[in-house]
Design a protein around this motif. Structure first.
Motif, mmCIF file in Angstrom:
data_model
loop_
_atom_site.group_PDB
_atom_site.id
_atom_site.type_symbol
_atom_site.label_atom_id
_atom_site.label_comp_id
_atom_site.label_asym_id
_atom_site.label_seq_id
_atom_site.Cartn_x
_atom_site.Cartn_y
_atom_site.Cartn_z
ATOM 1 N N VAL A 288 0.894 6.407 21.615
ATOM 2 C CA VAL A 288 1.893 5.718 22.102
ATOM 3 C C VAL A 288 2.485 6.607 23.218
ATOM 4 O O VAL A 288 2.918 6.164 24.471
ATOM 5 C CB VAL A 288 2.839 4.836 21.037
ATOM 6 N N LEU A 289 2.608 7.803 22.766
ATOM 7 C CA LEU A 289 3.440 8.503 23.638
ATOM 8 C C LEU A 289 2.780 9.261 24.963
ATOM 9 O O LEU A 289 3.416 9.860 25.794
ATOM 10 C CB LEU A 289 3.990 9.900 22.655
ATOM 11 N N ILE B 196 6.098 2.059 30.428
ATOM 12 C CA ILE B 196 5.524 1.059 29.689
ATOM 13 C C ILE B 196 6.290 1.408 28.211
ATOM 14 O O ILE B 196 6.436 0.213 27.409
ATOM 15 C CB ILE B 196 4.083 1.302 29.288
ATOM 16 N N GLN B 197 6.432 2.685 27.927
ATOM 17 C CA GLN B 197 7.085 2.826 26.599
ATOM 18 C C GLN B 197 8.374 2.152 26.474
ATOM 19 O O GLN B 197 8.836 1.557 25.509
ATOM 20 C CB GLN B 197 7.096 4.583 26.601
ATOM 21 N N LYS B 198 8.961 2.005 27.679
ATOM 22 C CA LYS B 198 10.400 1.641 27.804
ATOM 23 C C LYS B 198 10.367 0.062 27.189
ATOM 24 O O LYS B 198 11.412 -0.606 26.854
ATOM 25 C CB LYS B 198 11.071 1.533 28.957
ATOM 26 N N GLN C 187 17.507 5.449 13.678
ATOM 27 C CA GLN C 187 18.587 5.881 15.079
ATOM 28 C C GLN C 187 17.905 7.477 15.469
ATOM 29 O O GLN C 187 17.922 7.576 16.441
ATOM 30 C CB GLN C 187 20.007 5.985 14.291
ATOM 31 N N VAL C 188 17.573 8.120 14.295
ATOM 32 C CA VAL C 188 16.943 9.592 14.683
ATOM 33 C C VAL C 188 15.938 9.529 15.539
ATOM 34 O O VAL C 188 15.743 10.136 16.571
ATOM 35 C CB VAL C 188 16.546 10.152 13.194
ATOM 36 N N PHE C 189 15.038 8.339 15.137
ATOM 37 C CA PHE C 189 13.748 8.327 15.994
ATOM 38 C C PHE C 189 14.264 7.886 17.381
ATOM 39 O O PHE C 189 13.829 8.288 18.523
ATOM 40 C CB PHE C 189 12.832 7.252 15.404
ATOM 41 N N LEU D 231 11.575 6.806 23.890
ATOM 42 C CA LEU D 231 12.059 5.697 24.837
ATOM 43 C C LEU D 231 11.612 4.385 24.005
ATOM 44 O O LEU D 231 12.180 3.240 24.052
ATOM 45 C CB LEU D 231 11.160 5.853 26.228
ATOM 46 N N VAL D 232 10.369 4.624 23.224
ATOM 47 C CA VAL D 232 10.035 3.273 22.568
ATOM 48 C C VAL D 232 11.131 2.992 21.425
ATOM 49 O O VAL D 232 11.629 3.796 20.889
ATOM 50 C CB VAL D 232 8.511 3.494 22.065
#
Ligand SMILES: [Zn+2]
Ligand SMILES: [Zn+2]
Length: 244
Positions: A199-200, A206-208, A226-228, A233-234
């Protein structure tokens, strides 16, 4: 168009329900896939099984269909406003009945067929509900196994279970507001699913737009999400949260 995840866990999730989304629009609803855990999710939303009007099935892995038998029986015992309409990719219809029939065919009121429980619509390419068009997109889940995502322009693309198909995402990303995409979110590479690493590799634009679903229970706590979110951006789908 409102999308609420009744569950966003992977096939082995015990804490957040298996992956399924409830779409509400117009004065109706559509549930994408129907795992058994949806009963709990709907209960949390104050809804009954017989309030589900439309269902679409992406593929036949049990974490996506193992609530259908209960849904069918519930509608028979407690009929809702309408008989549930089941949109099933044409190539999956017979196999789905083979999965369900062992608990639905023989009843105290006689022998029943698939159509007794659902208003069946075998779908080849697309279907429409209340003026909203849903296009079936074949995905890359397991070799030779039929599996589908749903494209609903201009709202969303919902990947279902799939390996990453970056070319397809690049092709449709401008046409939708949100991409709900599966991602197992664990270190092991699962050959039939999409990893975070993959994904990254996608462009940031696109990630947004991406909300990840069908992930492991490690992120069930909002603090873990939250940490993630602080790092990426995803976004991770939240169970029972409504996305507009
Ligand atoms: Zn799955
Ligand atoms: Zn699957």
């Amino acid at each position: 168009m409102k999308i609420t995840f009744l569950g966003c866990g992977d096939g082995f999730s015990v804490e957040q329900g298996h992956n399924s989304a409830l779409l509400t629009f117009g004065d109706t609803n559509l549930c994408i896939d129907f795992p058994e855990s949806n009963h709990w999710g709907l209960h949390q939303l104050g809804m009954q099984l017989n309030q589900i009007e439309h269902i679409f099935i992406t593929h036949l892995h049990e974490d996506h269909v193992n609530g259908l038998q209960k849904l069918a029986l519930f509608h028979k015992v407690y009929p809702g406003k309408v008989k549930p309409r089941l949109y099933i990719p044409i190539g999956l219809k017979d196999d789905l009945w083979q999965i369900l029939r062992h608990g639905l065919e023989l009843t105290t009121r006689g022998k029943r067929v698939f159509e007794d429980y659902f208003d069946l619509v075998a779908v080849e390419n697309e279907f429409e509900i209340a003026g909203v068009r849903f296009e079936l997109i074949q995905t890359l889940h397991v070799l030779d196994m039929l599996s589908y995502g749903l494209l609903c322009k201009p709202y969303f693309y919902f990947s279902g279970d799939t390996r990453l198909d970056a070319g397809y995402l690049l092709q449709i990303s401008e046409e939708v507001q949100t991409i709900y995409h599966e991602c197992h979110m664990q270190d092991d590479q699962l050959p039939s699913h999409t990893s975070l690493e993959e994904v990254l590799t996608l462009p940031e634009t696109i990630q947004k737009k991406m909300i990840l679903m069908h992930y492991v229970d490690d992120y069930v706590q909002s603090s873990a999400r939250q940490v993630f979110h602080d790092k990426h951006l995803v976004r991770l789908a939240e169970p029972l949260r409504a996305y507009e």
